[in-house]
Design a protein around this motif. Structure first.
Motif, PDB file in Angstrom:
ATOM      1  N   VAL A   6       0.848  -1.107   0.025  1.00 40.35           N
ATOM      2  CA  VAL A   6       0.200  -0.182   0.009  1.00 40.35           C
ATOM      3  C   VAL A   6       0.956   1.221   0.053  1.00 40.35           C
ATOM      4  O   VAL A   6       1.619   1.283   1.012  1.00 40.35           O
ATOM      5  CB  VAL A   6      -0.881  -0.059   1.266  1.00 40.35           C
ATOM      6  N   VAL A   7       0.742   2.034  -0.973  1.00 43.72           N
ATOM      7  CA  VAL A   7       1.468   3.414  -1.201  1.00 43.72           C
ATOM      8  C   VAL A   7       0.394   4.512  -0.719  1.00 43.72           C
ATOM      9  O   VAL A   7      -0.399   4.829  -1.731  1.00 43.72           O
ATOM     10  CB  VAL A   7       2.172   3.420  -2.618  1.00 43.72           C
ATOM     11  N   PRO A   8       0.603   5.092   0.352  1.00 45.92           N
ATOM     12  CA  PRO A   8      -0.218   6.034   0.736  1.00 45.92           C
ATOM     13  C   PRO A   8      -0.052   7.583  -0.205  1.00 45.92           C
ATOM     14  O   PRO A   8      -0.945   8.197  -0.591  1.00 45.92           O
ATOM     15  CB  PRO A   8       0.046   6.577   2.060  1.00 45.92           C
ATOM     16  N   ASP A   9       1.174   7.690  -0.697  1.00 50.16           N
ATOM     17  CA  ASP A   9       1.477   8.908  -1.272  1.00 50.16           C
ATOM     18  C   ASP A   9       2.740   8.517  -2.223  1.00 50.16           C
ATOM     19  O   ASP A   9       4.066   8.328  -1.766  1.00 50.16           O
ATOM     20  CB  ASP A   9       2.123   9.980  -0.425  1.00 50.16           C
ATOM     21  N   ILE A  21      -4.969  11.251  -1.964  1.00 53.26           N
ATOM     22  CA  ILE A  21      -3.950  10.773  -1.140  1.00 53.26           C
ATOM     23  C   ILE A  21      -4.505   9.706   0.158  1.00 53.26           C
ATOM     24  O   ILE A  21      -5.508  10.170   0.608  1.00 53.26           O
ATOM     25  CB  ILE A  21      -3.079  11.801  -0.662  1.00 53.26           C
ATOM     26  N   ASP A  22      -3.771   8.708   0.247  1.00 57.09           N
ATOM     27  CA  ASP A  22      -3.930   7.842   1.388  1.00 57.09           C
ATOM     28  C   ASP A  22      -5.275   7.223   1.562  1.00 57.09           C
ATOM     29  O   ASP A  22      -6.102   7.430   2.728  1.00 57.09           O
ATOM     30  CB  ASP A  22      -3.297   8.482   2.544  1.00 57.09           C
ATOM     31  N   PRO A  23      -6.207   6.647   0.523  1.00 57.04           N
ATOM     32  CA  PRO A  23      -7.616   6.364   0.652  1.00 57.04           C
ATOM     33  C   PRO A  23      -7.669   5.042   1.127  1.00 57.04           C
ATOM     34  O   PRO A  23      -8.814   4.656   1.718  1.00 57.04           O
ATOM     35  CB  PRO A  23      -8.112   6.513  -0.309  1.00 57.04           C
ATOM     36  N   PHE A  24      -6.581   4.149   1.008  1.00 56.15           N
ATOM     37  CA  PHE A  24      -6.692   2.737   1.157  1.00 56.15           C
ATOM     38  C   PHE A  24      -6.292   2.376   2.618  1.00 56.15           C
ATOM     39  O   PHE A  24      -5.526   2.703   3.321  1.00 56.15           O
ATOM     40  CB  PHE A  24      -5.835   2.093   0.256  1.00 56.15           C
ATOM     41  N   ALA A  26       5.703   6.201 -12.607  1.00 58.87           N
ATOM     42  CA  ALA A  26       4.575   6.831 -12.672  1.00 58.87           C
ATOM     43  C   ALA A  26       3.888   6.618 -13.805  1.00 58.87           C
ATOM     44  O   ALA A  26       4.359   6.500 -15.072  1.00 58.87           O
ATOM     45  CB  ALA A  26       5.077   8.622 -12.725  1.00 58.87           C
ATOM     46  N   CYS A  27       2.483   6.276 -13.935  1.00 59.79           N
ATOM     47  CA  CYS A  27       1.410   5.951 -14.793  1.00 59.79           C
ATOM     48  C   CYS A  27       0.926   7.396 -15.371  1.00 59.79           C
ATOM     49  O   CYS A  27       0.610   7.485 -16.499  1.00 59.79           O
ATOM     50  CB  CYS A  27       0.749   4.735 -14.347  1.00 59.79           C
ATOM     51  N   SER A  28       0.584   8.263 -14.577  1.00 61.84           N
ATOM     52  CA  SER A  28      -0.207   9.293 -14.674  1.00 61.84           C
ATOM     53  C   SER A  28       0.187  10.326 -13.773  1.00 61.84           C
ATOM     54  O   SER A  28       0.328  10.102 -12.576  1.00 61.84           O
ATOM     55  CB  SER A  28      -1.700   9.048 -14.862  1.00 61.84           C
ATOM     56  N   ILE A  29       0.156  11.569 -14.200  1.00 61.18           N
ATOM     57  CA  ILE A  29       0.206  12.553 -13.153  1.00 61.18           C
ATOM     58  C   ILE A  29      -0.670  12.789 -12.028  1.00 61.18           C
ATOM     59  O   ILE A  29      -0.512  13.028 -11.111  1.00 61.18           O
ATOM     60  CB  ILE A  29       0.844  14.065 -13.610  1.00 61.18           C
ATOM     61  N   SER A  30      -1.979  12.314 -12.634  1.00 59.91           N
ATOM     62  CA  SER A  30      -3.047  12.234 -11.468  1.00 59.91           C
ATOM     63  C   SER A  30      -2.954  11.291 -10.419  1.00 59.91           C
ATOM     64  O   SER A  30      -3.896  11.336  -9.384  1.00 59.91           O
ATOM     65  CB  SER A  30      -4.322  12.065 -12.236  1.00 59.91           C
ATOM     66  N   VAL A  31      -2.168  10.344 -10.667  1.00 64.96           N
ATOM     67  CA  VAL A  31      -2.019   8.969  -9.534  1.00 64.96           C
ATOM     68  C   VAL A  31      -1.388   9.767  -8.176  1.00 64.96           C
ATOM     69  O   VAL A  31      -0.391  10.203  -8.299  1.00 64.96           O
ATOM     70  CB  VAL A  31      -1.247   8.140  -9.994  1.00 64.96           C
ATOM     71  N   LYS A  32      -2.023   9.532  -7.124  1.00 62.34           N
ATOM     72  CA  LYS A  32      -1.469  10.012  -5.819  1.00 62.34           C
ATOM     73  C   LYS A  32      -1.183   8.781  -4.964  1.00 62.34           C
ATOM     74  O   LYS A  32      -0.233   9.038  -4.067  1.00 62.34           O
ATOM     75  CB  LYS A  32      -2.529  10.800  -5.047  1.00 62.34           C
ATOM     76  N   SER A  33      -1.969   7.781  -5.067  1.00 65.10           N
ATOM     77  CA  SER A  33      -1.769   6.488  -4.180  1.00 65.10           C
ATOM     78  C   SER A  33      -1.905   5.318  -4.961  1.00 65.10           C
ATOM     79  O   SER A  33      -2.543   5.373  -6.009  1.00 65.10           O
ATOM     80  CB  SER A  33      -2.638   6.637  -2.971  1.00 65.10           C
ATOM     81  N   GLU A  34      -1.299   4.291  -4.498  1.00 63.50           N
ATOM     82  CA  GLU A  34      -1.650   3.020  -5.169  1.00 63.50           C
ATOM     83  C   GLU A  34      -1.578   1.736  -4.161  1.00 63.50           C
ATOM     84  O   GLU A  34      -0.972   1.944  -2.951  1.00 63.50           O
ATOM     85  CB  GLU A  34      -0.404   2.619  -6.083  1.00 63.50           C
ATOM     86  N   ILE A  35      -2.232   0.778  -4.658  1.00 59.43           N
ATOM     87  CA  ILE A  35      -2.409  -0.541  -3.791  1.00 59.43           C
ATOM     88  C   ILE A  35      -2.408  -1.539  -4.537  1.00 59.43           C
ATOM     89  O   ILE A  35      -2.845  -1.747  -5.630  1.00 59.43           O
ATOM     90  CB  ILE A  35      -3.769  -0.820  -2.986  1.00 59.43           C
ATOM     91  N   VAL A  36      -1.391  -2.674  -4.332  1.00 60.65           N
ATOM     92  CA  VAL A  36      -1.211  -3.926  -4.919  1.00 60.65           C
ATOM     93  C   VAL A  36      -1.239  -4.891  -4.124  1.00 60.65           C
ATOM     94  O   VAL A  36      -0.601  -4.959  -3.014  1.00 60.65           O
ATOM     95  CB  VAL A  36       0.127  -3.723  -5.852  1.00 60.65           C
ATOM     96  N   ILE A  37      -2.179  -6.069  -4.616  1.00 59.15           N
ATOM     97  CA  ILE A  37      -2.180  -7.180  -3.832  1.00 59.15           C
ATOM     98  C   ILE A  37      -1.899  -8.416  -4.888  1.00 59.15           C
ATOM     99  O   ILE A  37      -2.336  -8.532  -5.884  1.00 59.15           O
ATOM    100  CB  ILE A  37      -3.682  -7.425  -3.309  1.00 59.15           C
TER     101      ILE A  37
END
Length: 152
Positions: free
Chosen positions: A87-90, A129-132, A99-110
């Motif tokens: 989980v990447v909060p930021d 930012i930090d929704p997960f 970076a896939c897109s400048i709009s991406v602020k956070s990411e989760i990979v399972i």
């Protein structure tokens, strides 16, 4: 829609005998992106045979140039090696981030396991930012466990 409400919908998609695995994955991508407001890009990456790389499978969201990711590179590549949730909060605070897109602020990979082997992963980007939360992790683990059934 809550995770509890989404679970039977995921099971319905997975259990449809007449639908191909790729179509099931695409339907799940749409289901998650359309019903969870902070899931802005939803996709699956899978190990490319015996190669130490991931290949993009079904996804919903902006097109990405990252259709092949070497093991160890970026968040997805790190999960392919670690076999652990990431989980990447930021994303701006992450060194090994692609970076896939400048709009991406956070990411989760399972990671997605079949018979104990990491064969791929679900990857979700958010423009928030930090929704997960841990609830996202548990829900996405459930989704991957359901998808794993299509590989038997």
């Amino acid at each position: 829609m809550t995770f509890a409400e989404l679970k039977p919908k995921v099971q319905d998609i997975v259990s449809t005998a007449t639908t191909s695995r790729e179509e099931k994955l695409l339907q799940i991508c749409h289901l998650l992106k359309d019903n969870i407001d902070y899931y802005d890009w939803v996709g699956f990456y899978f190990r490319n045979g015996n190669k130490e790389e991931l290949v993009l499978g079904s996804y919903v969201g902006e097109a990405t140039d990252h259709t092949v990711i070497p093991f160890g590179k970026g968040i997805c590549g790190q999960v392919a090696v670690s076999n652990k949730n990431f989980v990447v909060p930021d994303v701006m605070a992450q060194d090994n981030y692609i970076a896939c897109s400048i709009s991406v602020k956070s990411e989760i990979v399972i990671p997605l396991f079949v018979n104990g082997e990491n064969i791929g992963q679900i990857d979700i980007d958010s423009s928030t930012i930090d929704p997960f939360t841990e609830a996202d992790e548990r829900f996405l683990e459930f989704v991957n466990a359901e998808i794993a059934k299509t590989f038997h």
